[in-house]
Design a protein around this motif. Structure first.
Motif, PDB file in Angstrom:
ATOM      1  N   PRO A  14       0.820  -1.214   0.000  1.00 55.45           N
ATOM      2  CA  PRO A  14       0.000   0.000   0.000  1.00 55.45           C
ATOM      3  C   PRO A  14       0.858   1.269   0.000  1.00 55.45           C
ATOM      4  O   PRO A  14       1.925   1.308   0.611  1.00 55.45           O
ATOM      5  CB  PRO A  14      -0.809  -0.115   1.283  1.00 55.45           C
ATOM      6  N   ILE A  15       0.348   2.289  -0.669  1.00 55.15           N
ATOM      7  CA  ILE A  15       1.044   3.563  -0.779  1.00 55.15           C
ATOM      8  C   ILE A  15       0.713   4.408   0.455  1.00 55.15           C
ATOM      9  O   ILE A  15      -0.460   4.587   0.776  1.00 55.15           O
ATOM     10  CB  ILE A  15       0.616   4.319  -2.051  1.00 55.15           C
ATOM     11  N   PRO A  16       1.711   4.935   1.147  1.00 55.33           N
ATOM     12  CA  PRO A  16       1.412   5.795   2.305  1.00 55.33           C
ATOM     13  C   PRO A  16       0.652   7.058   1.866  1.00 55.33           C
ATOM     14  O   PRO A  16       0.937   7.623   0.805  1.00 55.33           O
ATOM     15  CB  PRO A  16       2.797   6.159   2.849  1.00 55.33           C
ATOM     16  N   TYR A  17      -0.285   7.470   2.672  1.00 51.63           N
ATOM     17  CA  TYR A  17      -1.009   8.713   2.380  1.00 51.63           C
ATOM     18  C   TYR A  17      -0.045   9.891   2.462  1.00 51.63           C
ATOM     19  O   TYR A  17       0.770   9.975   3.375  1.00 51.63           O
ATOM     20  CB  TYR A  17      -2.152   8.907   3.363  1.00 51.63           C
ATOM     21  N   PHE A  18      -0.151  10.800   1.503  1.00 54.43           N
ATOM     22  CA  PHE A  18       0.754  11.942   1.463  1.00 54.43           C
ATOM     23  C   PHE A  18       0.218  13.129   2.250  1.00 54.43           C
ATOM     24  O   PHE A  18       0.926  14.120   2.454  1.00 54.43           O
ATOM     25  CB  PHE A  18       1.024  12.384   0.015  1.00 54.43           C
ATOM     26  N   SER A  19      -1.037  13.064   2.683  1.00 55.38           N
ATOM     27  CA  SER A  19      -1.656  14.214   3.352  1.00 55.38           C
ATOM     28  C   SER A  19      -2.503  13.751   4.517  1.00 55.38           C
ATOM     29  O   SER A  19      -3.073  12.653   4.487  1.00 55.38           O
ATOM     30  CB  SER A  19      -2.533  14.983   2.360  1.00 55.38           C
ATOM     31  N   ASP A  20      -2.568  14.587   5.553  1.00 57.08           N
ATOM     32  CA  ASP A  20      -3.515  14.340   6.642  1.00 57.08           C
ATOM     33  C   ASP A  20      -4.295  15.608   6.964  1.00 57.08           C
ATOM     34  O   ASP A  20      -4.735  15.833   8.076  1.00 57.08           O
ATOM     35  CB  ASP A  20      -2.802  13.810   7.884  1.00 57.08           C
ATOM     36  N   LEU A  21      -4.471  16.456   5.929  1.00 52.29           N
ATOM     37  CA  LEU A  21      -5.233  17.683   6.106  1.00 52.29           C
ATOM     38  C   LEU A  21      -6.696  17.373   6.408  1.00 52.29           C
ATOM     39  O   LEU A  21      -7.253  16.393   5.906  1.00 52.29           O
ATOM     40  CB  LEU A  21      -5.168  18.539   4.836  1.00 52.29           C
ATOM     41  N   GLU A  22      -7.314  18.211   7.213  1.00 49.71           N
ATOM     42  CA  GLU A  22      -8.762  18.068   7.396  1.00 49.71           C
ATOM     43  C   GLU A  22      -9.433  18.465   6.075  1.00 49.71           C
ATOM     44  O   GLU A  22      -8.818  19.116   5.226  1.00 49.71           O
ATOM     45  CB  GLU A  22      -9.262  18.885   8.592  1.00 49.71           C
ATOM     46  N   LEU A  35     -11.666  20.569   4.742  1.00 51.46           N
ATOM     47  CA  LEU A  35     -11.777  21.915   4.197  1.00 51.46           C
ATOM     48  C   LEU A  35     -10.417  22.394   3.690  1.00 51.46           C
ATOM     49  O   LEU A  35     -10.315  23.010   2.612  1.00 51.46           O
ATOM     50  CB  LEU A  35     -12.325  22.882   5.244  1.00 51.46           C
ATOM     51  N   SER A  36      -9.366  22.093   4.422  1.00 51.84           N
ATOM     52  CA  SER A  36      -8.026  22.456   3.977  1.00 51.84           C
ATOM     53  C   SER A  36      -7.648  21.695   2.711  1.00 51.84           C
ATOM     54  O   SER A  36      -7.021  22.250   1.802  1.00 51.84           O
ATOM     55  CB  SER A  36      -7.002  22.169   5.075  1.00 51.84           C
ATOM     56  N   GLU A  37      -8.042  20.437   2.643  1.00 56.38           N
ATOM     57  CA  GLU A  37      -7.759  19.650   1.437  1.00 56.38           C
ATOM     58  C   GLU A  37      -8.491  20.225   0.232  1.00 56.38           C
ATOM     59  O   GLU A  37      -7.964  20.224  -0.889  1.00 56.38           O
ATOM     60  CB  GLU A  37      -8.164  18.193   1.655  1.00 56.38           C
ATOM     61  N   LEU A  38      -9.702  20.724   0.452  1.00 59.69           N
ATOM     62  CA  LEU A  38     -10.445  21.353  -0.636  1.00 59.69           C
ATOM     63  C   LEU A  38      -9.691  22.572  -1.168  1.00 59.69           C
ATOM     64  O   LEU A  38      -9.516  22.724  -2.384  1.00 59.69           O
ATOM     65  CB  LEU A  38     -11.837  21.764  -0.164  1.00 59.69           C
ATOM     66  N   VAL A  39      -9.238  23.442  -0.280  1.00 63.63           N
ATOM     67  CA  VAL A  39      -8.497  24.626  -0.722  1.00 63.63           C
ATOM     68  C   VAL A  39      -7.215  24.208  -1.439  1.00 63.63           C
ATOM     69  O   VAL A  39      -6.865  24.755  -2.488  1.00 63.63           O
ATOM     70  CB  VAL A  39      -8.185  25.549   0.471  1.00 63.63           C
ATOM     71  N   SER A  40      -6.536  23.217  -0.899  1.00 65.44           N
ATOM     72  CA  SER A  40      -5.319  22.708  -1.541  1.00 65.44           C
ATOM     73  C   SER A  40      -5.616  22.206  -2.947  1.00 65.44           C
ATOM     74  O   SER A  40      -4.864  22.475  -3.897  1.00 65.44           O
ATOM     75  CB  SER A  40      -4.715  21.586  -0.689  1.00 65.44           C
ATOM     76  N   ALA A  41      -6.723  21.485  -3.105  1.00 68.59           N
ATOM     77  CA  ALA A  41      -7.097  20.965  -4.421  1.00 68.59           C
ATOM     78  C   ALA A  41      -7.440  22.090  -5.390  1.00 68.59           C
ATOM     79  O   ALA A  41      -7.078  22.036  -6.572  1.00 68.59           O
ATOM     80  CB  ALA A  41      -8.283  20.006  -4.284  1.00 68.59           C
ATOM     81  N   LEU A  42      -8.126  23.113  -4.906  1.00 75.49           N
ATOM     82  CA  LEU A  42      -8.465  24.246  -5.769  1.00 75.49           C
ATOM     83  C   LEU A  42      -7.206  24.978  -6.238  1.00 75.49           C
ATOM     84  O   LEU A  42      -7.118  25.418  -7.387  1.00 75.49           O
ATOM     85  CB  LEU A  42      -9.394  25.210  -5.029  1.00 75.49           C
ATOM     86  N   LEU A  43      -6.228  25.085  -5.370  1.00 74.69           N
ATOM     87  CA  LEU A  43      -4.967  25.732  -5.738  1.00 74.69           C
ATOM     88  C   LEU A  43      -4.177  24.905  -6.751  1.00 74.69           C
ATOM     89  O   LEU A  43      -3.416  25.443  -7.553  1.00 74.69           O
ATOM     90  CB  LEU A  43      -4.103  25.960  -4.492  1.00 74.69           C
ATOM     91  N   SER A  44      -4.355  23.599  -6.725  1.00 73.57           N
ATOM     92  CA  SER A  44      -3.531  22.706  -7.550  1.00 73.57           C
ATOM     93  C   SER A  44      -3.968  22.639  -9.009  1.00 73.57           C
ATOM     94  O   SER A  44      -3.235  22.100  -9.840  1.00 73.57           O
ATOM     95  CB  SER A  44      -3.542  21.288  -6.956  1.00 73.57           C
ATOM     96  N   HIS A  45      -5.137  23.175  -9.345  1.00 73.14           N
ATOM     97  CA  HIS A  45      -5.625  23.092 -10.723  1.00 73.14           C
ATOM     98  C   HIS A  45      -4.613  23.701 -11.682  1.00 73.14           C
ATOM     99  O   HIS A  45      -4.210  24.857 -11.551  1.00 73.14           O
ATOM    100  CB  HIS A  45      -6.962  23.824 -10.861  1.00 73.14           C
ATOM    101  N   LEU A  70     -12.319  13.683  -0.562  1.00 76.20           N
ATOM    102  CA  LEU A  70     -12.685  12.471   0.161  1.00 76.20           C
ATOM    103  C   LEU A  70     -11.498  11.525   0.334  1.00 76.20           C
ATOM    104  O   LEU A  70     -11.289  10.959   1.408  1.00 76.20           O
ATOM    105  CB  LEU A  70     -13.814  11.736  -0.572  1.00 76.20           C
ATOM    106  N   ALA A  71     -10.713  11.353  -0.725  1.00 79.39           N
ATOM    107  CA  ALA A  71      -9.656  10.342  -0.712  1.00 79.39           C
ATOM    108  C   ALA A  71      -8.392  10.798   0.006  1.00 79.39           C
ATOM    109  O   ALA A  71      -7.732  10.006   0.674  1.00 79.39           O
ATOM    110  CB  ALA A  71      -9.319   9.933  -2.141  1.00 79.39           C
ATOM    111  N   PHE A  72      -8.024  12.073  -0.160  1.00 78.42           N
ATOM    112  CA  PHE A  72      -6.729  12.533   0.329  1.00 78.42           C
ATOM    113  C   PHE A  72      -6.771  13.131   1.729  1.00 78.42           C
ATOM    114  O   PHE A  72      -5.756  13.171   2.413  1.00 78.42           O
ATOM    115  CB  PHE A  72      -6.139  13.579  -0.629  1.00 78.42           C
ATOM    116  N   SER A  73      -7.924  13.624   2.148  1.00 79.41           N
ATOM    117  CA  SER A  73      -8.016  14.294   3.441  1.00 79.41           C
ATOM    118  C   SER A  73      -8.107  13.273   4.571  1.00 79.41           C
ATOM    119  O   SER A  73      -8.120  12.058   4.359  1.00 79.41           O
ATOM    120  CB  SER A  73      -9.258  15.197   3.482  1.00 79.41           C
TER     121      SER A  73
END
Length: 230
Positions: free
Chosen positions: A22-30, A32-42, A137-140
């Motif tokens: 299994p691949i270790p998770y790269f993030s443990d953001l809550e 809402l923070s993961e959402l902002v991170s995803a929006l920035l990554s576009h 859902l998957a990364f947070s």
């Protein structure tokens, strides 16, 4: 291969051997923070979007502060991403809409919903599509069942014939998820995304894919066609 599902399972098994599931998770953001991170990554490289996220948090320690900040200040904090002039108002607007709809500025309640309902709730907001909702859902810290599909994942799936050549990124999320067992855990789906993404980054490049060192070469119509051509 008798079906796309059979091919998807074989691809998963081979790439898991290559990339050590299994691949270790790269993030443990809550979430809402993961959402902002995803929006920035576009349309932005991970290093640049990660730096912008850290700069935004350093300037505004809470998302409430971001929601009430001047757009010029948000834009300045995220200046390293692609299209900061578009992402700054989008982030502020989405934060305000979440607070209005949920009654508080948090997405922790998504854990109480099914993955399908949680993604539908997120996608009601303009600017949040299938890739972003799946990433939340998957990364947070929610660690829910979802299969994000980025451009690398999408390219590998197309070359393998898991999705057709005209299937866009949005529809690919539905098709590729349906090919995988519904008994799979969130970790299994996360692994599937990560190994296909890494394969696209390391081997199945956009230009000049390294078919000669690909563990999937005998399964790949694109590679076999290229090898047959003079």
């Amino acid at each position: 291969m008798s079906s796309a599902a059979d091919l998807a399972m074989l691809v998963h098994a081979r790439l898991c051997t290559v990339y050590n599931c299994p691949i270790p998770y790269f993030s443990d953001l809550e979430p809402l923070s993961e959402l902002v991170s995803a929006l920035l990554s576009h349309r932005t490289r991970n290093a640049a979007s990660g730096k912008a996220f850290d700069a935004l948090r350093a300037r505004f320690p809470t998302w409430e502060e971001v929601m009430r900040a001047d757009l010029s200040e948000i834009e300045a904090a995220i200046a390293g991403v692609t299209w900061p002039e578009l992402k700054a108002p989008r982030i502020r607007t989405i934060l305000s809409a979440i607070e209005a709809r949920a009654g508080r500025l948090s997405l922790d309640f998504l854990a109480e919903l099914s993955p399908e309902d949680a993604r539908a709730w997120l996608e009601q907001f303009p600017g949040i599509g299938p890739k972003t909702s799946a990433a939340v859902l998957a990364f947070s810290s929610l660690r829910m069942r979802a299969l994000p599909v980025d451009s690398h994942h999408h390219r590998v799936a197309q070359r393998l014939g898991l999705i057709g050549p005209r299937i866009g990124l949005g529809p690919a999320h539905v098709i590729l998820l349906l090919q995988l067992p519904d008994t799979w855990t969130a970790q299994d789906l996360y692994d599937n995304h990560e190994i296909l993404m890494m394969h696209g980054q390391k081997v199945c490049h956009h230009r000049r894919p390294a078919c000669g060192r690909c563990a999937l070469v005998d399964l790949c119509p694109s590679a076999l066609k290229e090898m047959r051509e003079p």
